[in-house]
Design a protein around this motif. Structure first.
Motif, short mmCIF file in Angstrom:
data_model
loop_
_atom_site.label_atom_id
_atom_site.label_comp_id
_atom_site.label_asym_id
_atom_site.label_seq_id
_atom_site.Cartn_x
_atom_site.Cartn_y
_atom_site.Cartn_z
N ASP A 1 0.80 -1.22 0.00
CA ASP A 1 0.00 0.00 0.00
C ASP A 1 0.84 1.28 0.00
OD1 ASP A 1 -2.41 -1.36 -0.03
OD2 ASP A 1 -2.49 -1.52 2.15
N HIS A 2 2.16 1.15 0.08
CA HIS A 2 3.04 2.31 0.09
C HIS A 2 3.54 2.63 -1.32
CE1 HIS A 2 3.19 1.11 4.32
NE2 HIS A 2 3.60 2.33 4.60
N ASN A 3 3.99 3.86 -1.51
CA ASN A 3 4.79 4.17 -2.69
C ASN A 3 6.16 3.53 -2.48
OD1 ASN A 3 2.96 6.08 -4.08
ND2 ASN A 3 3.26 7.30 -2.25
N THR A 4 6.77 3.07 -3.55
CA THR A 4 8.04 2.36 -3.40
C THR A 4 9.07 2.84 -4.41
OG1 THR A 4 7.21 0.60 -4.85
CG2 THR A 4 6.99 0.27 -2.47
N ARG B 1 -5.55 19.20 1.30
CA ARG B 1 -5.63 18.07 0.38
C ARG B 1 -4.71 16.96 0.85
NH1 ARG B 1 -3.18 19.14 -3.99
NH2 ARG B 1 -2.33 21.17 -3.45
N LYS B 2 -5.05 15.74 0.46
CA LYS B 2 -4.23 14.59 0.78
C LYS B 2 -3.88 13.84 -0.50
CE LYS B 2 -6.13 13.77 5.39
NZ LYS B 2 -6.81 12.79 6.28
N PRO B 3 -2.71 13.22 -0.55
CA PRO B 3 -2.34 12.45 -1.74
C PRO B 3 -3.32 11.29 -1.95
CG PRO B 3 -0.46 12.72 -0.25
CD PRO B 3 -1.67 13.19 0.48
N LYS B 4 -3.66 11.00 -3.20
CA LYS B 4 -4.61 9.95 -3.52
C LYS B 4 -3.89 8.81 -4.25
CE LYS B 4 -8.71 12.91 -3.77
NZ LYS B 4 -8.09 14.14 -3.38
N ARG B 5 -3.34 7.87 -3.48
CA ARG B 5 -2.61 6.76 -4.09
C ARG B 5 -3.54 5.89 -4.94
NH1 ARG B 5 1.76 3.82 -4.52
NH2 ARG B 5 1.73 1.55 -4.31
N LYS B 6 -4.79 5.71 -4.47
CA LYS B 6 -5.74 4.89 -5.23
C LYS B 6 -5.97 5.51 -6.60
CE LYS B 6 -10.44 3.01 -5.02
NZ LYS B 6 -11.68 2.95 -4.23
N LYS B 7 -6.12 6.83 -6.64
CA LYS B 7 -6.36 7.50 -7.92
C LYS B 7 -5.15 7.34 -8.83
CE LYS B 7 -7.69 11.90 -10.00
NZ LYS B 7 -8.06 13.31 -9.77
N ASN B 8 -3.94 7.41 -8.26
CA ASN B 8 -2.74 7.23 -9.07
C ASN B 8 -2.71 5.85 -9.71
OD1 ASN B 8 -1.84 9.78 -8.47
ND2 ASN B 8 -0.58 9.14 -6.75
N ARG B 9 -3.14 4.84 -8.97
CA ARG B 9 -3.19 3.48 -9.52
C ARG B 9 -4.20 3.40 -10.65
NH1 ARG B 9 -3.08 -0.46 -4.17
NH2 ARG B 9 -0.84 -0.43 -3.82
N GLN B 10 -5.34 4.05 -10.46
CA GLN B 10 -6.38 4.03 -11.50
C GLN B 10 -5.86 4.69 -12.78
OE1 GLN B 10 -9.39 6.09 -9.21
NE2 GLN B 10 -10.57 4.19 -8.92
N LEU B 11 -5.18 5.82 -12.63
CA LEU B 11 -4.64 6.52 -13.79
C LEU B 11 -3.58 5.68 -14.49
CD1 LEU B 11 -4.34 10.13 -12.31
CD2 LEU B 11 -5.98 9.34 -14.03
#
Length: 212
Positions: A76-79, A147-157
């Motif tokens: 679930d983290h950025n790596t 605002r908060k970073p949206k990791r889920k949205k980044n995965r979708q994109l």
């Protein structure tokens, strides 16, 4: 912990005395030693795996490298992968430059994982420090702006960009128009054409990939 300090956690099995000593010289850093399930360093929501060039080559040759990268990528983290050393360190190893380049390209492209390069532990310490400062500055700005970073949205994109002729900007327009990627995948060609930047030919190619 002082809220103005930037925390860098490191795995208790990490052997990098020079690197850690260099990081400890920064008054605005707080080093935390703990057991990390994945990665060698954690800075905010980022996990960083440090590998020396010999370690990288050995793990590539024995087949461990991509399984390790896959586990990191799936968390679930950025790596990110930090590779340390020079070509002299692997001069005696039986591996071609092409094989190494191919592996790094695969990690970057197929696993969407940034690769950081350093020549020594001292330089790795500088890279980790710069990363920590930038992440701290970004998070401070995001909090101020509400605002908060949206990791889920980044995965979708990222998933949408795997479609034919869909780049970052078009992926954003698709997600904004359809709200979620499932809706994009089941959309007809006529519905896709309603999105700016998609004509009949591009819509046909997208549908062909999704339905073939």
């Amino acid at each position: 912990m002082n809220k103005n300090l930037i925390e860098i956690a490191y795995d208790d099995r990490e052997h990098a005395e020079i690197l850690l000593e260099q990081l400890s010289l920064h008054d605005n850093l707080c080093l935390v030693k703990k057991r990390l399930a994945l990665g060698d360093y954690q800075i905010s929501n980022w996990l960083i795996e440090r590998k020396t060039l010999p370690d990288l080559v050995i793990s590539l040759c024995d087949g461990r490298l991509f399984s390790q990268v896959a586990r990191l990528s799936a968390c679930d983290h950025n790596t990110a992968l930090l590779i340390e050393g020079s070509s002299r360190d692997i001069a005696s190893y039986d591996i071609t430059r092409e094989a190494l380049i191919g592996a790094l390209c695969s990690i970057s492209i197929n696993f969407n994982m940034p690769i950081l390069r350093s020549l020594s532990q001292a330089e790795s310490a500088k890279i980790l420090y710069f990363c920590a400062k930038q992440l701290y500055s970004r998070e401070t700005e995001l909090k101020l702006n509400g605002r908060k970073p949206k990791r889920k949205k980044n995965r979708q994109l990222f998933i949408l960009q795997s479609l034919p002729q869909v780049g970052p900007k078009l992926a954003k327009r698709l997600l904004n128009h359809f709200d979620n990627i499932e809706a994009v995948f089941i959309a007809s060609a006529e519905e896709l054409i309603k999105v700016e930047g998609i004509g009949q030919e591009k819509a046909r190619k997208i549908r062909d990939v999704l339905t073939s």
